[in-house]
Each structure stands twice: as C-alpha cells, then as structure tokens.
Design a protein around this motif. Sequence first.
Motif, PDB file in Angstrom:
ATOM      1  N   TRP A 477       0.830  -1.084   0.060  1.00 35.68           N
ATOM      2  CA  TRP A 477       0.127   0.075   0.051  1.00 35.68           C
ATOM      3  C   TRP A 477       1.059   1.108  -0.007  1.00 35.68           C
ATOM      4  N   THR A 478       0.758   2.153  -1.034  1.00 37.84           N
ATOM      5  CA  THR A 478       1.539   3.410  -1.071  1.00 37.84           C
ATOM      6  C   THR A 478       0.645   4.580  -0.926  1.00 37.84           C
ATOM      7  N   GLU A 479       1.207   5.517  -0.317  1.00 38.27           N
ATOM      8  CA  GLU A 479       0.550   6.850  -0.219  1.00 38.27           C
ATOM      9  C   GLU A 479       1.515   7.875  -0.733  1.00 38.27           C
ATOM     10  N   ASP A 480       1.126   8.832  -1.709  1.00 33.88           N
ATOM     11  CA  ASP A 480       2.224   9.712  -2.223  1.00 33.88           C
ATOM     12  C   ASP A 480       1.391  11.263  -1.844  1.00 33.88           C
ATOM     13  N   GLU A 481       2.250  12.045  -1.772  1.00 34.08           N
ATOM     14  CA  GLU A 481       1.979  13.574  -1.812  1.00 34.08           C
ATOM     15  C   GLU A 481       2.833  14.354  -2.699  1.00 34.08           C
ATOM     16  N   LYS A 482       2.619  15.125  -3.894  1.00 39.15           N
ATOM     17  CA  LYS A 482       3.214  15.687  -4.732  1.00 39.15           C
ATOM     18  C   LYS A 482       2.748  17.285  -4.731  1.00 39.15           C
ATOM     19  N   THR A 483       3.804  18.245  -4.793  1.00 40.86           N
ATOM     20  CA  THR A 483       3.392  19.425  -5.145  1.00 40.86           C
ATOM     21  C   THR A 483       4.298  20.001  -6.372  1.00 40.86           C
ATOM     22  N   ASN A 484       3.543  21.074  -7.036  1.00 36.20           N
ATOM     23  CA  ASN A 484       4.424  21.522  -8.356  1.00 36.20           C
ATOM     24  C   ASN A 484       4.226  23.075  -8.232  1.00 36.20           C
ATOM     25  N   ASP A 485       5.399  23.595  -8.411  1.00 38.94           N
ATOM     26  CA  ASP A 485       5.365  25.146  -8.347  1.00 38.94           C
ATOM     27  C   ASP A 485       5.903  25.456  -9.735  1.00 38.94           C
ATOM     28  N   PHE A 486       5.254  25.766 -10.645  1.00 34.82           N
ATOM     29  CA  PHE A 486       5.633  25.729 -12.171  1.00 34.82           C
ATOM     30  C   PHE A 486       5.458  27.296 -12.597  1.00 34.82           C
ATOM     31  N   TYR A 487       6.600  27.785 -13.341  1.00 31.57           N
ATOM     32  CA  TYR A 487       6.380  29.173 -13.822  1.00 31.57           C
ATOM     33  C   TYR A 487       7.040  29.378 -15.132  1.00 31.57           C
ATOM     34  N   SER A 488       6.263  29.628 -16.301  1.00 31.11           N
ATOM     35  CA  SER A 488       6.757  29.639 -17.656  1.00 31.11           C
ATOM     36  C   SER A 488       6.421  31.210 -17.919  1.00 31.11           C
ATOM     37  N   ARG A 489       7.733  31.655 -18.995  1.00 33.58           N
ATOM     38  CA  ARG A 489       7.610  32.983 -19.359  1.00 33.58           C
ATOM     39  C   ARG A 489       8.578  33.304 -20.384  1.00 33.58           C
ATOM     40  N   TYR A 490       8.230  34.313 -21.294  1.00 36.02           N
ATOM     41  CA  TYR A 490       9.100  35.051 -22.340  1.00 36.02           C
ATOM     42  C   TYR A 490      10.163  35.903 -21.615  1.00 36.02           C
ATOM     43  N   GLU A 491      11.202  36.226 -21.853  1.00 38.87           N
ATOM     44  CA  GLU A 491      12.241  37.099 -21.195  1.00 38.87           C
ATOM     45  C   GLU A 491      12.818  37.994 -22.189  1.00 38.87           C
ATOM     46  N   THR A 492      13.084  39.249 -21.958  1.00 41.70           N
ATOM     47  CA  THR A 492      14.041  40.054 -22.793  1.00 41.70           C
ATOM     48  C   THR A 492      15.413  39.610 -22.423  1.00 41.70           C
ATOM     49  N   LYS A 493      16.479  40.227 -23.147  1.00 46.06           N
ATOM     50  CA  LYS A 493      17.768  40.219 -22.928  1.00 46.06           C
ATOM     51  C   LYS A 493      18.267  40.735 -21.455  1.00 46.06           C
ATOM     52  N   ASP A 494      17.340  41.471 -21.179  1.00 43.27           N
ATOM     53  CA  ASP A 494      17.755  42.189 -19.868  1.00 43.27           C
ATOM     54  C   ASP A 494      16.950  41.506 -18.701  1.00 43.27           C
ATOM     55  N   GLY A 495      16.352  40.466 -18.882  1.00 42.93           N
ATOM     56  CA  GLY A 495      15.691  39.572 -17.979  1.00 42.93           C
ATOM     57  C   GLY A 495      14.160  40.002 -17.747  1.00 42.93           C
ATOM     58  N   GLU A 496      13.760  41.116 -18.414  1.00 39.84           N
ATOM     59  CA  GLU A 496      12.350  41.714 -18.184  1.00 39.84           C
ATOM     60  C   GLU A 496      11.370  40.670 -18.578  1.00 39.84           C
ATOM     61  N   VAL A 497      10.398  40.372 -17.957  1.00 40.45           N
ATOM     62  CA  VAL A 497       9.309  39.291 -18.312  1.00 40.45           C
ATOM     63  C   VAL A 497       8.459  39.948 -19.157  1.00 40.45           C
ATOM     64  N   LEU A 498       8.037  39.299 -20.207  1.00 39.63           N
ATOM     65  CA  LEU A 498       6.954  39.881 -21.321  1.00 39.63           C
ATOM     66  C   LEU A 498       5.659  39.649 -20.589  1.00 39.63           C
ATOM     67  N   LYS A 529      -5.565  23.716  -8.428  1.00 42.58           N
ATOM     68  CA  LYS A 529      -6.175  22.540  -7.625  1.00 42.58           C
ATOM     69  C   LYS A 529      -4.921  21.338  -7.809  1.00 42.58           C
ATOM     70  N   ASP A 530      -5.039  21.317  -9.375  1.00 45.56           N
ATOM     71  CA  ASP A 530      -4.064  19.884  -9.592  1.00 45.56           C
ATOM     72  C   ASP A 530      -2.580  20.026  -9.444  1.00 45.56           C
ATOM     73  N   ALA A 531      -2.048  21.094  -8.895  1.00 46.58           N
ATOM     74  CA  ALA A 531      -0.875  21.466  -8.755  1.00 46.58           C
ATOM     75  C   ALA A 531      -0.336  20.758  -7.397  1.00 46.58           C
ATOM     76  N   LYS A 532      -1.448  20.386  -6.547  1.00 46.04           N
ATOM     77  CA  LYS A 532      -1.100  19.442  -5.380  1.00 46.04           C
ATOM     78  C   LYS A 532      -1.822  17.893  -5.655  1.00 46.04           C
ATOM     79  N   TYR A 533      -1.149  17.128  -5.540  1.00 42.82           N
ATOM     80  CA  TYR A 533      -1.649  15.453  -5.916  1.00 42.82           C
ATOM     81  C   TYR A 533      -1.236  14.749  -4.798  1.00 42.82           C
ATOM     82  N   ASP A 534      -2.641  14.092  -4.239  1.00 41.86           N
ATOM     83  CA  ASP A 534      -2.576  13.057  -3.227  1.00 41.86           C
ATOM     84  C   ASP A 534      -3.125  11.717  -3.921  1.00 41.86           C
ATOM     85  N   TYR A 535      -2.110  10.754  -3.731  1.00 43.10           N
ATOM     86  CA  TYR A 535      -2.439   9.600  -4.456  1.00 43.10           C
ATOM     87  C   TYR A 535      -2.213   8.524  -3.601  1.00 43.10           C
ATOM     88  N   SER A 536      -3.188   7.473  -3.393  1.00 45.72           N
ATOM     89  CA  SER A 536      -2.813   6.298  -2.470  1.00 45.72           C
ATOM     90  C   SER A 536      -3.328   5.006  -3.626  1.00 45.72           C
TER      91      SER A 536
END
Length: 796
Positions: A477-498, A529-536
């Motif tokens: 019997w297995t119990e899992d808990e996972k969390t995901n912190d995801f960040y996607s972006r375009y950036e300029t050459k100076d590091g500014e986010v579009l 809500k799907d960025a935290k995942y509980d599984y058994s």
Amino acid sequence: MSVVKLHKRSVLYVALLSAMQSIPASSAVLEEVMVTAQKREQNLQDVGISVTAFSGDQMEALGFTNTTDIVSQTPSLQLYEFSPTLTVYNLRGVSQNSFGDSLEAPVAVYVDNAYVSSMGALNGQLFDTERVEVLRGPQGTLYGRNATAGLIHYISKAPTEEFEGRVSGTVGNYDLVEVEGVVSGPLSDSVLGRLAVKYTEQDGYLEWERSENANGDLQVHDDIRDAYGKNAIGVKSALQFNLTEKTDVILRVNYSKDDDVPSGAYVRSEAAPDPITGLGYYVDKNDEPFKFNADQEGAFDRELLSTTIELKHSINDSVEFMSITNYMDMDKTYIEDTEGLASGFPAAVFDTFYVDGNGQPVTVQSFFPDQPAGADLPVFVFGTDQEFQQISQEFRLSGGDEKLNWQAGLYYLDIDTDNSQTVQGLAAWWTGGPSVGFQPSSIATSTWEVETESWSVFGQFDYQLTDALMLTMGLRWTEDEKTNDFYSRYETKDGEVLLEEVDFGVVPVGPVCYSASVDTRCPGDVADKDAKYDYSDWAGKAQLDWVIDDDSLTYFAVSKGVKGGNWSTPSFPDSINIGGTDRLFHEEETLYSYEIGAKFTLADGLARFNTAVFYYDYKDYQAFSLINFVQNISNNDARVTGAEFELFLTPWEGWDFALGGSFLDSEVDGIETPTGLFIDTELPQAPEYSFNGLARYEFDFMSGSLSTQIDFNYSSEQWLEVTNAPLDKEDSYAVFNARLTYTSQNEDWKLSGWIKNLGDEEYRIYALDVAGAPQPFVNDVYASPRTYGLTATYNF
C-alpha cells in the motif's frame, strides 16, 4: 552473499530468463546461480520470475562498460536516449518517453538496494559491479516504487576478507582512453574496505561539419566539437563493519562526474506534416547519420553523489532485520542545438522587424551584442538544469522455515527536484508591450520545483502447499503527496518578463503560473488544484509455482503494478495558454499482468530452456507526444501480448551457445495527433520480434587460454514514438560484436581485442517529430558506429 562463479575455461551467457553462468571442464552439471530477485538469496531456476542476470566477469567478457550496455543482451529490454542527460529504458513495451527532468519511469532502477528516481542519473560508467539483475513484469510488492514494467538492479562488489586488486586500461578508436583501478581487503579485524576508480575519455562519433548559411557563406562561428563523446570519472568506496556475529553494517559512497561532455546534437532531416493527422513524414532524409550541422555547441555536465548505509541484524535463527538508508544528490546541466543545423538566418534580416516606443528600429546587433551584422542567428537552442536531492529509507523483517518464507516492511521516499528549461534563439522571439518598451524576448524559460513525499507498507509470503506446489501472495500500500510550483515566461535580454504582446494579439504570451497557491509573478493568477496531488493505491501479486521435478518449474502469476501521476514540462507559455493548464497534469497508471512461465534444466545439466507468455492490461498508460510544441502526456488504455524464450547449451568442453527471443504485440487506444484526431497506435520501442545470442569457444593456448566470442542483437521494425508518425518507424537491424581474449595460466592478467557493431550498422535510438514547426524537421540520434580497441587487465 554467494555470486555467479566463472571457470576460466567458460564464460556462459543466458539471454533471457536465466543468467549467464559457466561449467568447469570436469563437471557434468551447471553450477548454481544465486540471485536476490525476491530480496533473499535463491537459485535462479527456483524463482518464478522472468529474470536476466549478469555477473561482473560476464559483463567484462561481453565488453559492457556503460550501464546501458546490458540492453544489447537482454531480450525485451530496449533503450530510448538522445543524451546521457536522460535515459529511458523500455521493458516489454512499457516505458516513459517524455524528456522532463522531474518525471519518474515505470522501469525502476535500483543501485545497491536503493531506488534511483531520476532518469538523468541512469546512464553512467559500469565498473566494479558484482552483478546486474533485470526483473520483468510488475515488481510492486517487494520493490515498490514505480516497478510497473519491472526493474533493473545494479549490485556493487563488496569488500573482501583477503587483499586483492586490479588495474586495467583500454585504448580504442575515437581516441578512447579508459583506466580502472580497484583495491579491496581488511582494514582491521572487524572492518573491510574497498575502493574503485574509473576514468573514461573519448571523442564524439557524431562529426560536425562547417556548412554554408542562407547567403551561401561559410558559418562564421568557431569550430564545434564532435558530439557524443565522453569525459567521466567515477569513484566507488565501501566500508563493511562486522559489529557482532549477528550484526553487519556496510557503508557505500559513490561519486561520479561528467565534465563538459560534447553532446546535444542531432541528425536533422527535412520533414512535413500529414495534412490529416499532422504527424510528420520524411521529405528529404539525411543520408549521413554520423554528421551534423549546428551553430551552438552542445554540452553535458553532471555531478552525482550517492551514500547508502545498509544494516543487517539476525534477531534469531529464523528472523532477520534489515535497514537501507540512501541519500542522493545530483546537479546536471545540458544544452543542445535543437534544430540541428546552422540556422541560415543572418542578423541583417531582422534589423527592421522591431521598433521601440518612438517608432525607431531596434537592430538585432543590440539584441545579440555578440553577433556581428550578417551573422547566423540561433533558431532553437534548448537547455536544462536540474538540482536533485533524494532520501529513502527501508526497514524490512524477513524469516522462514521449510514451509513458509515471509517478508514485511516499511518504505519512505522524499524527492526534491528544482528544474529549469530554456529555449533561446528565433523560436523565443516575441515583441513585448509597453511594460518592457516594446523589446523582443530573447528566451523562453520554464522553471518548476516538484516535491514528492511517499511512504508504503508491504508484505509477501511463500507457502509450501505440498511438495510440488507453492503459493506466493504479496501486497503493498502506497501513499504519495506531490506538489508542483511551475512558472513559464518569455524574457528580454535584460531579464524583463513579457507581460503582454502587441504584434500578434491572437496568441497570449504572458507568463503562466501553475501552483497550489496564488503566484504574484503572474497578473490575475489563481490557485491550481491539480498542482497538489495526493495519491494512494495498492500493488500486489498472487502466484502458484509447480515443481514438476528437480529440473522443472512452472508458474502462473497475476500481478498489479502502479505508477503515480505527475506533470508535463512545456517551454512556451503561449503554447500552454492554447492548450490550457489543465493539460499539464496526467493521472496515475495501472498495469495488470497475467503470466505463465516455465524453467527447465535439460541433458543432465548441459542445457537450459526457459519460456514465458504474458498479457498486459494497461489502464491509463502515460503516453508522451508533442501537441503545439507542448510536451503532452495523456492517459490512454493499452494492451500487450508477449512471449519470451531462452535456450542455453554447453555441448562440448570449451563451447558455449545461447539464444534468446522476444515476441510482442501491442495496441494503444486514442492517441491524439497534432490536428486533434485520435488514432490507435502501437507502443514505442516494442518490436514484434527481437533476438539475441552468443557463441564462444575457449581452448588452451601458450600456457594459458584463448577465447573467441561473437554475440548479436536483432530487432524487427519498431516505432520510436507512441504517435507512430511515418518518420518514427525504424527498420529492422542486427548488431554483431566480436572479442578475442588471452588469459594467462594463473589468471593474473589478460589481454582482449574487441570490436563493437562489427558490421557498422546504422540504426536510430531516438527520434522526435517536429514536423509542426514553421520549418518542419525531425531530430534523429543514431547508435554508435563501429568501435574497436584493446583492453589489458592485471589482477593482484
């Protein structure tokens, strides 16, 4: 622990369900082969599991120097790999083909009883290894973590009670230089030690060629190194403490480093999308599989440290306690030129594409200050970084008598992986709005941190119903808990986010945040809500073994294997917005296995024949594909029907023959194509037929012995991606290897000459369909061409 023993006159190879082994010239029966497939020492022919095992001496005789080399002589095991940065094993058609660094595979890999969750840690030097065991079919009861398809277990050599050592050196083509040294022996009355070091350096086999750009000029950048070389060092150390007559502790510390390895290159071919499915087909296939163009040199760097403490204590004559503690730390960086050629886009072409807030042109030279006017600009430079830590702990009790053997335990796993994925070049060019002064982006970046905490409880028993029948039952019997912190972006050459896009209003290119809590980096973000995942869930097996006589075993097993859900890892925020963040998450998968097998020892021990037939009912298989340039993973049902056999013969003194085979038939339901159609396909890396074998003869020669050996591996045509795009089909191929070895009379030294891929066969081990790109193409990686060399070894 006893191991496979080799006589100097025979190095035996068993291709499928048995292990390689040897027969002394004076013996009429095969020696016992001991494995720990069920976490207790057993004769391999008494284990009702489909197992292939290789001893260290046998791997040396076969020329295995890398952890992935076992694929060539293990039926039903395939390899899918574009670089050491990520290695995908496929067992009986079951694999995980995405290239996300935070994902785990359904073919679990263990090193010295410790699970290795990162696929970026699986490809490395193979040395000072006692044996390797490959277990086919779900192994979720005793091994647990993600052993849906089976597992591979690398077991290092232990310190010895007497002093011993060895040194070896290898030279070969592509400027191969390899040196290995080992010392082992007692440090005190109660402490034994062992230290092994290996260094490997080799030039790449994929040759870079300077080519012309779109203007007909030669590329202006400096020379690029040939790809797929090696520059690695590995260290294995072990201390064994014999604390009492009942208690032993062994401490293992393993370290490896790959330093600035030339990698990250492809053989690029022109492709086009099918108008109905969107799947790619070749338009102009590259006929030079060992040459590439690029305007960016690829590289691979990795540093890996693993520490394992194993404690074994005999509570009494029938009960044993074991504790296995492991800590693993890995830092990995990888970069590639994805489009696989010199871009052919001179800087001057883009001089007037972008304007500032006053309507004045923004020149490309100011965007790429290191690029002169008219220079080739990169199109698609892809890179990843990973910082990975893992802690695992297992406690296990075991015991038994003549009627009953049992095991029970607890398992804990904690994984923390910080990852980044970047795209630089023209593929990441967008025009920003007023927030960044209408600057173009220079990079698309995705960063994510996935934390996993898992615990499980397990148990298994074997009960002797009669002298001929044994019942095995197991459950985890297995119990899992996972969390995901995801960040996607375009950036300029100076590091500014579009934050907005003004030229192409149809496609939103603002950043994407995906986490269990609100992320202020993205305007208007909400918790996902799907960025935290509980599984058994449970995994288990029920098996009945029938011992017909001392030389025959049949078994019937029903097993369930499970693998938890996770998240895909796309690079482009606009592509994510098109598909929606709901597509990032994929659910758990479940495999139900039904297997019948038999093992026979024949001809008074001079032959062995083993066979197995199985059926897999695969629920919610985690299938990988590219949809709108997003690494998409969907859940699809699948089925696999298969059969395997192995025949091993030692008919005359000094002669060894082996032949193994695998037969697979697979189907996956409802794979989505780039145009939104759903089609039924076959599993990737699941050839209908595959065979492997060996012939070896050893005889007395000049006061020592000389052995000649040839081995082979054959695969029928197969698909390299689950979408089954026309360009994914790989034709059948056969690879032969040859080896000639002289061993001195007292076996203190030997000299081997070897050739791998004797016929210089050209076959792919990776393909990525990018036919949906503005300039459609396919990326291919071919296995190594013919290599050859000399290896000298001295034992003392």
